[in-house]
Design an enzyme around this catalytic site. Structure first.
Site, mmCIF file in Angstrom:
data_model
loop_
_atom_site.group_PDB
_atom_site.id
_atom_site.type_symbol
_atom_site.label_atom_id
_atom_site.label_comp_id
_atom_site.label_asym_id
_atom_site.label_seq_id
_atom_site.Cartn_x
_atom_site.Cartn_y
_atom_site.Cartn_z
ATOM 1 N N GLU A 49 -11.543 5.378 -18.958
ATOM 2 C CA GLU A 49 -11.255 3.942 -19.025
ATOM 3 C C GLU A 49 -10.354 3.629 -20.223
ATOM 4 O O GLU A 49 -10.595 4.121 -21.327
ATOM 5 C CB GLU A 49 -12.580 3.182 -19.135
ATOM 6 C CG GLU A 49 -12.617 1.907 -18.364
ATOM 7 C CD GLU A 49 -12.510 2.111 -16.855
ATOM 8 O OE1 GLU A 49 -11.382 2.013 -16.331
ATOM 9 O OE2 GLU A 49 -13.544 2.351 -16.212
ATOM 10 N N HIS A 50 -9.339 2.843 -19.952
ATOM 11 C CA HIS A 50 -8.345 2.459 -20.963
ATOM 12 C C HIS A 50 -7.574 3.679 -21.478
ATOM 13 O O HIS A 50 -7.155 3.724 -22.626
ATOM 14 C CB HIS A 50 -9.000 1.672 -22.110
ATOM 15 C CG HIS A 50 -9.415 0.292 -21.668
ATOM 16 N ND1 HIS A 50 -8.542 -0.773 -21.662
ATOM 17 C CD2 HIS A 50 -10.583 -0.168 -21.182
ATOM 18 C CE1 HIS A 50 -9.188 -1.850 -21.198
ATOM 19 N NE2 HIS A 50 -10.410 -1.503 -20.884
ATOM 20 N N ALA B 260 -13.225 -8.678 -10.040
ATOM 21 C CA ALA B 260 -14.440 -7.912 -10.312
ATOM 22 C C ALA B 260 -14.113 -6.530 -10.873
ATOM 23 O O ALA B 260 -14.991 -5.698 -11.061
ATOM 24 C CB ALA B 260 -15.263 -7.783 -9.044
ATOM 25 N N GLY B 261 -12.829 -6.269 -11.113
ATOM 26 C CA GLY B 261 -12.437 -4.977 -11.668
ATOM 27 C C GLY B 261 -12.400 -3.881 -10.625
ATOM 28 O O GLY B 261 -12.491 -2.702 -10.947
ATOM 29 N N LEU B 262 -12.258 -4.252 -9.340
ATOM 30 C CA LEU B 262 -12.185 -3.238 -8.286
ATOM 31 C C LEU B 262 -10.776 -3.139 -7.720
ATOM 32 O O LEU B 262 -10.549 -2.623 -6.644
ATOM 33 C CB LEU B 262 -13.196 -3.548 -7.172
ATOM 34 C CG LEU B 262 -14.655 -3.565 -7.621
ATOM 35 C CD1 LEU B 262 -15.573 -3.923 -6.459
ATOM 36 C CD2 LEU B 262 -15.061 -2.208 -8.214
ATOM 37 N N SER C 172 -8.318 -5.492 -6.841
ATOM 38 C CA SER C 172 -7.831 -6.253 -5.693
ATOM 39 C C SER C 172 -6.323 -6.524 -5.816
ATOM 40 O O SER C 172 -5.611 -6.553 -4.813
ATOM 41 C CB SER C 172 -8.593 -7.569 -5.555
ATOM 42 O OG SER C 172 -8.482 -8.340 -6.725
ATOM 43 N N SER C 173 -5.820 -6.676 -7.035
ATOM 44 C CA SER C 173 -4.386 -6.960 -7.169
ATOM 45 C C SER C 173 -3.525 -5.767 -6.785
ATOM 46 O O SER C 173 -2.512 -5.916 -6.101
ATOM 47 C CB SER C 173 -3.994 -7.415 -8.577
ATOM 48 O OG SER C 173 -5.070 -7.531 -9.424
ATOM 49 N N ASP D 91 -4.698 1.964 -10.973
ATOM 50 C CA ASP D 91 -5.106 1.221 -9.778
ATOM 51 C C ASP D 91 -4.118 1.424 -8.628
ATOM 52 O O ASP D 91 -4.500 1.603 -7.475
ATOM 53 C CB ASP D 91 -5.230 -0.277 -10.093
ATOM 54 C CG ASP D 91 -6.163 -0.531 -11.264
ATOM 55 O OD1 ASP D 91 -6.851 0.411 -11.690
ATOM 56 O OD2 ASP D 91 -6.191 -1.677 -11.758
HETATM 57 C C1 GLA Z 1 -7.443 -2.342 -15.514
HETATM 58 C C2 GLA Z 1 -5.983 -1.897 -15.424
HETATM 59 C C3 GLA Z 1 -5.876 -0.379 -15.344
HETATM 60 C C4 GLA Z 1 -6.684 0.287 -16.460
HETATM 61 C C5 GLA Z 1 -8.099 -0.288 -16.540
HETATM 62 C C6 GLA Z 1 -8.862 0.218 -17.724
HETATM 63 O O1 GLA Z 1 -8.101 -2.026 -14.321
HETATM 64 O O2 GLA Z 1 -5.373 -2.466 -14.296
HETATM 65 O O3 GLA Z 1 -4.522 0.014 -15.402
HETATM 66 O O4 GLA Z 1 -6.022 0.193 -17.685
HETATM 67 O O5 GLA Z 1 -8.083 -1.702 -16.613
HETATM 68 O O6 GLA Z 1 -9.108 1.579 -17.598
#
Ligand code: GLA
Length: 388
Positions: A31-32, A120-122, A124-125, A169
């Site tokens: 992550e990140h 929701a961090g899944l 969608s965009s 993503d």
């Molecule tokens: C969002 C960003 C991704 C990534 C994550 C964190 O989902 O769209 O590119 O940086 O945060 O891991």
């Protein structure tokens, strides 16, 4: 029976459309790290965006979003389109970057539907970008390698929408595979496809149902802090272009050169890259206990060093930690709300889902959504029988 997307399109436009889809994703670990040229380990999931599309004889793009219950338009000959600040920017951005890269598109009518919970961090965009990008290219008879499409969609988000996201993503939406997680090298875009035995482990996503306001601003700030860290470390380690190039041994040697906060951010990224590669290796050998330990370390580091978690995410992770059949749990995606990803033994999924929802509701008063996800294939055109 609800009308299918094709039927809705037919009713609106009097023509039978072609249907394209792209999946959302969960990130198991890493992550990140993507915007630091590092490693990520996501899997595409069976929640997706579908785009029904038909070419027009002019150069206009006309989009109806069933979710937003709204319409948007765009002129492909407008050399300097402006973002509107809503969902349609992802589509507008993709068309704009494709055109500015020299791909000549056709005007099109689109109808968009999504089963990915928004914000929701899944991802969608990214699914919206990739599915509409694929629709534009296919209607214009242009073939593009999935990696290239992923990169164009990332650029649309960076350069047009104005979010400084990495490429995880879009890569997951383009290249995901059913039954697999993907270890992605976000510099070379090389990918190692790793079997995920869904008879031994289920991906259970729990949605906090909260999204804290500062998210985007903090995201961009983290990115700037990482770039600053890489610049400072580069003075002592001339080969360093991004944090990806720093090993944990080198970091231990030079970390005192960094301001305190930057040091904590860089420490997260550098160790997270190592954790991600280790987790991929453990997943390959089926060592889920080790994957779980690495996920726990990842969450702690995101909470304490990178500071992108929140009380709701921490609560869900703590609740999951002591439950039977849970191999690992952590926040997934950018943070500041959104979801946790839980690796759960299939026979424990029902009890887990009930108990975690109950525990979360008791403390917060919020009923969380729980999604038992299956892995899925990346973006493609759907053949008529499977179109919804
Ligand atoms: C969002 C960003 C991704 C990534 C994550 C964190 O989902 O769209 O590119 O940086 O945060 O891991």
């Amino acid at each position: 029976m609800p009308e299918s997307l094709a039927e809705i399109f037919l009713a609106l436009h009097g023509r039978t459309p072609r249907i394209f889809h792209a999946p959302g994703r969960v990130n198991i670990i890493g992550e990140h790290t993507d915007y630091n040229d590092g490693f990520v380990l996501p899997a595409a999931i069976d929640k997706e965006v579908r785009v029904a599309a038909a070419a027009r004889s002019d150069r206009r793009i006309e989009v109806t979003s069933l979710g937003a219950k709204a319409k948007a338009e765009m002129d492909l000959d407008d050399g300097a389109p402006r973002p509107r600040g809503d969902w349609s920017d992802y589509i507008r951005g993709v068309a704009f970057i494709l055109e500015s890269e020299g791909y000549r598109l056709k005007g099109a009518s689109l109808v968009v539907a999504s089963s990915i919970p928004e914000g929701a961090g899944l991802s969608s965009s990214a699914a919206l970008e990739v599915s509409s990008g694929l629709a534009f290219l296919s209607l214009a008879d242009i073939e593009l390698a999935p990696r290239k499409l992923a990169d164009i969609c990332r650029r649309a988000e960076n350069e047009f929408v104005g979010t400084r996201c990495g490429i995880m993503d879009q890569m997951a939406a383009c290249l995901g595979r059913r039954g697999r997680a993907m270890l992605i090298d976000c510099r070379s875009l090389d990918m190692d496809s790793i079997p995920l035995d869904e008879s031994r482990v289920s991906l259970v996503v729990v949605n906090t149902m909260v999204k804290h306001k500062l998210g985007e601003q903090e995201y961009n700030q983290r990115r700037t802090e990482c770039e600053e860290g890489a610049r400072i470390l580069g003075r002592f380690l001339p080969r360093v272009r991004a944090l990806r190039d720093v090993t944990s041994e080198q970091f231990a040697k030079f970390k005192e050169k960094l301001p305190e906060k930057t040091r904590a951010r860089c420490g997260h990224v550098i160790l997270e890259n190592e954790r991600t590669q280790a987790a991929a290796a453990s997943l390959k050998t089926g060592d889920l206990a080790s994957v779980g330990r690495l996920m726990a370390e990842s969450h702690r580091s995101l909470r304490d060093a990178y500071q992108v978690s929140c009380v709701e995410l921490d609560l869900l992770v703590n609740l999951a930690r002591n439950m039977e059949g849970v191999f690992g749990a952590r926040m997934t995606g950018g943070g500041f709300g959104g979801c946790t990803i839980n690796l759960v033994a299939p026979e424990s999924v029902d009890t887990f889902s009930e108990r975690i929802a109950d525990g979360y509701r008791k403390v917060t008063g919020i009923i969380p959504e729980v999604y038992q996800c299956r892995t899925a294939d990346g973006a493609a055109e759907l053949i008529a029988e499977s179109a919804m």
